[in-house]
Design a protein around this motif. Structure first.
Motif, short mmCIF file in Angstrom:
data_model
loop_
_atom_site.label_atom_id
_atom_site.label_comp_id
_atom_site.label_asym_id
_atom_site.label_seq_id
_atom_site.Cartn_x
_atom_site.Cartn_y
_atom_site.Cartn_z
N HIS A 28 0.81 -1.16 -0.03
CA HIS A 28 -0.01 0.11 0.02
C HIS A 28 0.66 1.08 0.00
N ILE A 29 1.77 1.47 0.57
CA ILE A 29 2.90 2.45 0.90
C ILE A 29 3.66 2.49 -0.54
N SER A 30 3.83 1.56 -1.03
CA SER A 30 4.36 1.44 -2.41
C SER A 30 3.56 2.18 -3.59
N ASP A 31 2.24 1.73 -3.58
CA ASP A 31 1.27 2.12 -4.35
C ASP A 31 0.90 3.70 -4.14
N LEU A 32 1.10 4.16 -3.04
CA LEU A 32 0.78 5.53 -2.60
C LEU A 32 1.97 6.30 -3.18
N ILE A 36 1.72 9.32 -5.93
CA ILE A 36 2.39 10.72 -5.82
C ILE A 36 3.32 10.87 -6.75
N GLY A 37 3.96 9.86 -7.18
CA GLY A 37 4.83 10.46 -8.36
C GLY A 37 4.25 10.74 -9.67
N SER A 38 2.83 9.91 -9.73
CA SER A 38 2.27 10.45 -11.18
C SER A 38 1.77 11.71 -11.04
N MET A 39 1.24 12.10 -9.73
CA MET A 39 0.81 13.56 -9.52
C MET A 39 1.82 14.47 -9.83
N ILE A 40 3.07 14.17 -9.40
CA ILE A 40 4.23 15.12 -9.78
C ILE A 40 4.43 15.28 -11.13
N ASP A 68 13.28 12.45 -7.07
CA ASP A 68 14.35 11.93 -6.37
C ASP A 68 13.97 11.00 -5.04
N LYS A 69 13.27 12.04 -4.21
CA LYS A 69 12.84 11.35 -2.81
C LYS A 69 11.97 10.13 -2.91
N MET A 70 11.03 10.27 -3.92
CA MET A 70 10.21 9.21 -4.17
C MET A 70 10.67 7.92 -4.65
N ASP A 71 11.87 8.04 -5.40
CA ASP A 71 12.73 7.08 -6.04
C ASP A 71 13.40 6.31 -4.74
N ASP A 72 13.98 7.32 -4.10
CA ASP A 72 14.62 6.87 -2.63
C ASP A 72 13.67 5.69 -1.80
N LYS A 74 11.03 4.41 -2.83
CA LYS A 74 10.73 3.01 -3.42
C LYS A 74 11.67 2.11 -3.17
N LYS A 75 12.82 2.45 -3.10
CA LYS A 75 14.33 1.80 -2.96
C LYS A 75 14.15 1.13 -1.66
#
Length: 85
Positions: A28-32, A36-40, A68-72, A74-75
């Motif tokens: 669920h956190i990953s989906d969120l 958020i990435g899509s909204m950006i 970049d923060k969203m990618d971090d 997800k990692k």
């Protein structure tokens, strides 16, 4: 009187099924994070309509930093998922 009388918990390693709720929560956190990435991405596209180049560049920079923060994030989520396997 909420005392546990027949406790069979030996304090050992939890069974594999115990991690399932955590895996679902991570999903669920990953989906969120993806949402958020899509909204950006949408904000980034809308930036093209800003006439002032300084404002446009500032907004684009903020979008890049957030992505970049969203990618971090997800990692880190994926690293935790791997630990749960």
């Amino acid at each position: 009187m909420n005392e546990t009388i027949n406790n069979t918990d030996s304090g050992g390693t939890p069974c594999a099924n115990a991690a399932t709720p955590l895996r679902l929560q991570l999903g669920h956190i990953s989906d969120l994070a993806s949402n958020i990435g899509s909204m950006i991405d949408v904000i980034d596209m809308a930036i093209c309509d800003i006439d002032d180049s300084r404002q446009r560049n500032a907004m684009a920079t903020v979008c890049d930093v957030v992505m970049d923060k969203m990618d971090d994030l997800k990692k880190q989520i994926n690293a935790v998922r791997e630990e749960l396997r």
